[in-house]
Design an enzyme around this catalytic site. Structure first.
Site, PDB file in Angstrom:
ATOM      1  N   PRO A   2      10.036   7.287   5.673  1.00 61.07           N
ATOM      2  CA  PRO A   2      10.923   8.139   4.863  1.00 61.07           C
ATOM      3  C   PRO A   2      12.310   8.244   5.477  1.00 61.07           C
ATOM      4  O   PRO A   2      12.463   8.482   6.674  1.00 61.07           O
ATOM      5  CB  PRO A   2      10.207   9.502   4.873  1.00 61.07           C
ATOM      6  CG  PRO A   2       9.303   9.456   6.057  1.00 61.07           C
ATOM      7  CD  PRO A   2       8.898   8.031   6.228  1.00 61.07           C
ATOM      8  N   LEU A   3      13.324   8.041   4.655  1.00 61.12           N
ATOM      9  CA  LEU A   3      14.713   8.047   5.113  1.00 61.12           C
ATOM     10  C   LEU A   3      15.483   9.103   4.329  1.00 61.12           C
ATOM     11  O   LEU A   3      15.714   8.955   3.126  1.00 61.12           O
ATOM     12  CB  LEU A   3      15.356   6.665   4.905  1.00 61.12           C
ATOM     13  CG  LEU A   3      14.617   5.485   5.551  1.00 61.12           C
ATOM     14  CD1 LEU A   3      15.176   4.167   5.036  1.00 61.12           C
ATOM     15  CD2 LEU A   3      14.738   5.563   7.055  1.00 61.12           C
ATOM     16  N   THR A   4      15.877  10.153   5.011  1.00 57.75           N
ATOM     17  CA  THR A   4      16.609  11.231   4.341  1.00 57.75           C
ATOM     18  C   THR A   4      17.988  10.752   3.893  1.00 57.75           C
ATOM     19  O   THR A   4      18.683  10.061   4.633  1.00 57.75           O
ATOM     20  CB  THR A   4      16.750  12.436   5.283  1.00 57.75           C
ATOM     21  OG1 THR A   4      15.454  12.845   5.703  1.00 57.75           O
ATOM     22  CG2 THR A   4      17.432  13.596   4.584  1.00 57.75           C
TER      23      THR A   4
ATOM     24  N   CYS B 292      12.391  16.134  12.688  1.00 61.55           N
ATOM     25  CA  CYS B 292      13.782  16.289  12.269  1.00 61.55           C
ATOM     26  C   CYS B 292      14.567  17.066  13.320  1.00 61.55           C
ATOM     27  O   CYS B 292      14.208  18.199  13.660  1.00 61.55           O
ATOM     28  CB  CYS B 292      13.848  17.007  10.925  1.00 61.55           C
ATOM     29  SG  CYS B 292      15.533  17.197  10.291  1.00 61.55           S
TER      30      CYS B 292
END
Length: 348
Positions: free
Chosen positions: A192-194, A277
């Site tokens: 997952p890439l914000t 994060c």
């Protein structure tokens, strides 16, 4: 007929609207060519490709039949669900059951959770006491037709006498071995890439060979409030064979409720917790990699989400929170005991 009468500021004549509308951007509409119908009708900027006599929206019947019952993009937020969330009328019965057991175990003192209480509230996860489970599920082991009739009657379904065997599959908790399996051995996992890993980007990566995809980090409190912008991060294209969503939160109640909400409303293959994060906005609220230093909350979140999910639960962590102080090797064995199926580590 317009209910606003002469006070209305909008156009009601289609011909007048089209005359003032800017010129189309092209002669082909990709939605019409793909699905046989464009939902935007006269407002489409490629409208001349599917507008017929009398400005009617044309439909390619043969192509539209191929997409009947199929949604190219799933996991959308319906207006009904959004209203339920905003008015706080959505029922979180599984999450509330876990949180009641959690509060009873803590007794309102300190932050030390009780492993025994967590275990009893998640009877399928560990070696729970058979007698205790038997006492708590006495009515479920041998259900009576009258009880089932009255419970279904309250939901609006007709009370029809049941012929044949009676089952309690709607109230029995799944054991870990009965849950959906996540077979990703030897497959390429697009992390997952914000702010980057949105649906169009994931579609491109699927064409280049990605097997497993995951949505961008979604904040659980925003999902529980029914924010459309946050729910857009959960959308899944029909070409994504193995798809998961990533959640961020700092407290067991919101994370457990959000997990139950997604488990009942969207189609996913796994749920990932973002415990890696490093953004200050997330870290200062106790979420992200800050959970690695809050082991009690971390445990309650993992156990709570695992108790309400029917799909595997994965966790993303970092090697450590402070520079040159690695703690991942101490946390990973505990995460497995709490019920997570997979741990991914970011070594920075």
């Amino acid at each position: 007929q317009c209910h606003f009468g002469p006070r209305c500021r909008f156009l009601h004549d289609v011909a007048e609207y089209l005359a003032a509308k800017p010129a189309d951007l092209g002669g082909r509409c990709v939605l019409f060519d793909t699905f046989g119908r464009c939902p935007y009708g006269v407002t489409c900027r490629f409208g001349r490709a599917h507008l017929g006599d009398g400005h009617q929206n044309l439909v390619n019947a043969s192509l539209a039949r191929q997409w009947e019952g199929k949604l190219p993009v799933r996991n959308g937020l319906s207006k009904e669900l959004q209203q339920q969330l905003r008015k706080r009328k959505f029922s979180f019965h599984k999450a509330e059951e876990f949180l009641r057991g959690l509060r009873a175990g803590k007794g309102g003192k300190g932050t030390g959770g009780s492993a025994e209480v967590l275990q009893s509230s998640q009877g399928a996860e560990g070696a729970a006491n058979p007698e205790a489970l038997q006492d708590s599920r006495g009515a479920e082991d041998a259900p009576q037709p009258e009880v089932l009739q009255s419970s279904r009657g309250a939901e609006g379904a007709p009370c029809i006498p049941t012929l044949g065997p009676l089952t309690d599959e709607d109230v029995t908790k799944l054991r870990p071995c009965e849950r959906k399996k996540l077979e990703i051995q030897g497959k390429l996992y697009l992390a997952p890439l914000t702010t980057c890993g949105n649906l169009p980007f994931r579609r491109i990566c699927k064409r280049f060979g990605a097997d497993v995809t995951c949505g961008e980090m979604a904040v659980c409190t925003n999902l529980l409030q029914g924010q459309s912008s946050e729910w857009a991060l959960l959308k899944r294209h029909h070409t994504e064979d193995i798809f998961g969503v990533q959640l961020e939160g700092a407290f067991p109640d919101t994370m457990t409720k959000c997990a139950e909400l997604l488990n009942r409303t969207i189609d996913v293959d796994f749920v990932d917790i973002n415990v890696g994060c490093p953004i200050d906005l997330v870290y200062k609220k106790g979420g992200g990699c800050a959970l690695m230093t809050r082991s009690n909350k971390f445990e309650q979140i993992v156990r709570g989400m695992n108790s309400v999910l029917d799909v595997p639960l994965t966790v993303k962590i970092r090697t450590g929170v402070q520079e040159k102080v690695n703690v991942a090797h101490k946390i990973i064995p505990r995460i497995r005991e709490w019920g997570a199926s997979l741990v991914t580590v970011r070594g920075q």
